[in-house]
Write a protein that holds these residues in place. Structure first.
Motif, PDB file in Angstrom:
ATOM      1  N   ALA A 130       0.847  -1.202   0.000  1.00  4.81           N
ATOM      2  CA  ALA A 130       0.000   0.000   0.000  1.00  4.81           C
ATOM      3  C   ALA A 130       0.874   1.241   0.000  1.00  4.81           C
ATOM      4  O   ALA A 130       1.935   1.270   0.630  1.00  4.81           O
ATOM      5  N   ASP A 131       0.425   2.264  -0.705  1.00  2.04           N
ATOM      6  CA  ASP A 131       1.136   3.536  -0.765  1.00  2.04           C
ATOM      7  C   ASP A 131       0.090   4.647  -0.807  1.00  2.04           C
ATOM      8  O   ASP A 131      -0.323   5.085  -1.877  1.00  2.04           O
ATOM      9  N   ALA A 132      -0.367   5.062   0.375  1.00  2.00           N
ATOM     10  CA  ALA A 132      -1.420   6.073   0.472  1.00  2.00           C
ATOM     11  C   ALA A 132      -0.801   7.438   0.736  1.00  2.00           C
ATOM     12  O   ALA A 132       0.063   7.576   1.601  1.00  2.00           O
ATOM     13  N   ILE A 133      -1.240   8.441  -0.012  1.00  2.00           N
ATOM     14  CA  ILE A 133      -0.683   9.786   0.121  1.00  2.00           C
ATOM     15  C   ILE A 133      -1.802  10.817   0.163  1.00  2.00           C
ATOM     16  O   ILE A 133      -2.772  10.738  -0.592  1.00  2.00           O
ATOM     17  N   ALA A 134      -1.666  11.771   1.084  1.00  2.00           N
ATOM     18  CA  ALA A 134      -2.536  12.947   1.113  1.00  2.00           C
ATOM     19  C   ALA A 134      -1.625  14.152   0.969  1.00  2.00           C
ATOM     20  O   ALA A 134      -0.739  14.364   1.802  1.00  2.00           O
ATOM     21  N   SER A 135      -1.782  14.907  -0.089  1.00  2.00           N
ATOM     22  CA  SER A 135      -0.888  16.030  -0.360  1.00  2.00           C
ATOM     23  C   SER A 135      -1.558  17.359  -0.040  1.00  2.00           C
ATOM     24  O   SER A 135      -2.745  17.545  -0.286  1.00  2.00           O
ATOM     25  N   ASN A 160       7.045   9.749   0.092  1.00  2.00           N
ATOM     26  CA  ASN A 160       5.960   8.787   0.262  1.00  2.00           C
ATOM     27  C   ASN A 160       6.222   7.908   1.476  1.00  2.00           C
ATOM     28  O   ASN A 160       7.347   7.810   1.960  1.00  2.00           O
ATOM     29  N   GLY A 161       5.183   7.274   1.968  1.00  2.00           N
ATOM     30  CA  GLY A 161       5.332   6.404   3.129  1.00  2.00           C
ATOM     31  C   GLY A 161       5.956   5.073   2.793  1.00  2.00           C
ATOM     32  O   GLY A 161       6.533   4.405   3.671  1.00  2.00           O
ATOM     33  N   ALA A 162       5.870   4.661   1.531  1.00  2.00           N
ATOM     34  CA  ALA A 162       6.429   3.370   1.121  1.00  2.00           C
ATOM     35  C   ALA A 162       7.933   3.322   1.355  1.00  2.00           C
ATOM     36  O   ALA A 162       8.486   2.295   1.772  1.00  2.00           O
TER      37      ALA A 162
END
Length: 371
Positions: free
Chosen positions: A29-34, A309-311
């Motif tokens: 998973a690679d969730a991003i809020a910019s 990114n969190g990944a």
């Protein structure tokens, strides 16, 4: 694959709230809020705005990542978070969230280095990093050449920018050309229709007596701005596409030339390029050409993994777990100037790699407190 460490990573060093989940070298998973749109009207990132955006986005983004990965929080083997470098307030949001989740879940906490994470993310694309690996990291805040013999414990700075980072230069020239923010993607787009040889802009720190691996983009930025001002003062139209192409060529020429030289000098046959500017199409093409000519294997992650990114944080966290590195203590703090020589922040008095990585978890209830 089930035996590989399952780690959640949190990244909040700037304006992206990133949450990634990996199992070993596999991205789940690679969730991003910019919050980039909130900063656009200011022409750059506003730290307070970024911090507040992270606060609002954190829990929903973590929930989204867990759902996307199809895993339960209680199944995690650890939680990693960017401890630095970055904007102090933004980092604090991520570190606080990571502590809360790790404590509630009874999982080890790993405070990791933002720059080392940018290198480690390539494992999600191309498998285990060769040791040693030369890394060229180029972003809005960093332009660095780093030599890594062990991504969890040994990252050495070879060179860095002495003024503006490459990404900063892109943003500033885009502003002068009235192209908006962020500058990297839009200059890349305009440059594709321009002539990179139209204007001979300077290449900083490329003289025989200059530092071999350091970068300087301030002089280039000033030269481009003055060239544009002179055109406007003379009442002439500014050839935006040619300026964009010529400026971009000056940046990527210096970046790739110095990176390949560092590889040759150090006897390293792998070059990894990461950071937001690594998404630049011309940088990728020129780096590939020069690496092939020099017999160097180039590794560049796909553009989405190059930006923050969190990944990437999860990838480095998974490597920490796999190599049994010491977990961080509960008093882990954000360090806006964390040196790249510290790939992670181990607990006090813990020697890396001596089986003490999960000691502090014993102080926490093993029940799943997360609901």
């Amino acid at each position: 694959m089930a035996d590989e460490p399952l780690v959640l990573g949190i990244e909040t060093s700037c304006d992206e709230t990133g949450v990634g989940i990996v199992r070993g070298h596999t991205l789940l998973a690679d969730a991003i809020a910019s919050s980039v749109d909130e900063h656009a009207r200011f022409g750059g990132v506003v730290p307070e705005v970024a911090s507040r955006a992270h606060l609002e986005a954190m829990v929903p983004t973590i929930d989204r990542a867990l759902k996307e990965a199809g895993v339960s929080a209680k199944d995690l083997d650890g939680i990693a978070v960017t401890a630095g470098p970055g904007l102090a307030g933004a980092l604090l949001v991520g570190v606080s969230a990571a502590k809360a989740y790790a404590y509630a879940l009874g999982k080890p906490l790993y405070g990791v280095n933002h720059l080392a994470s940018h290198i480690c993310v390539d494992q999600l694309e191309h498998g285990a990093l060769p040791e040693p690996t030369m890394a060229l990291l180029v972003s809005g805040g960093h332009s660095s050449l780093l030599l890594s013999t062990d991504i969890t414990s040994d990252v050495r700075p070879m060179g860095a920018t002495i003024d503006d980072a490459a990404g900063e230069a892109f943003d500033k020239i885009a502003r002068v050309l009235n192209l908006g923010f962020p500058g990297g993607p839009v200059i890349d787009r305009y440059a594709k229709e321009g002539d990179p040889k139209a204007i001979a802009f300077p290449r900083g720190l490329t003289g025989p007596r200059d530092a071999a691996y350091d970068f300087s983009f301030s002089g280039l930025k000033t030269a481009v701005a003055r060239w544009i001002e002179a055109k406007r003062a003379a009442g002439e139209e500014v050839p935006v596409r040619d300026v964009a192409a010529s400026f971009q060529e000056a940046v990527v020429d210096v970046l790739t030339r110095k990176a390949v030289r560092a590889c040759k000098d150090q006897g390293v046959d792998h070059l990894m390029i990461g950071g937001g500017v690594a998404a630049n199409s011309r940088l990728r093409v020129l780096a590939q050409e020069r690496c092939e000519a020099a017999g160097i294997r180039l590794r560049v992650p796909r553009p989405k993994l190059c930006t923050d990114n969190g990944a990437m944080v999860a990838a480095l966290g998974a490597e920490m777990v796999a190599r049994n590195r010491a977990a961080s203590d509960w008093d882990l703090s954000a360090d806006s100037s964390l040196p790249v020589t510290d790939p992670h922040v181990p607990g006090h008095g813990h020697a890396q790699g001596h089986g003490q990585g999960h000691d502090h978890v014993h102080e926490v209830s093993k029940e799943n407190l997360y609901s």
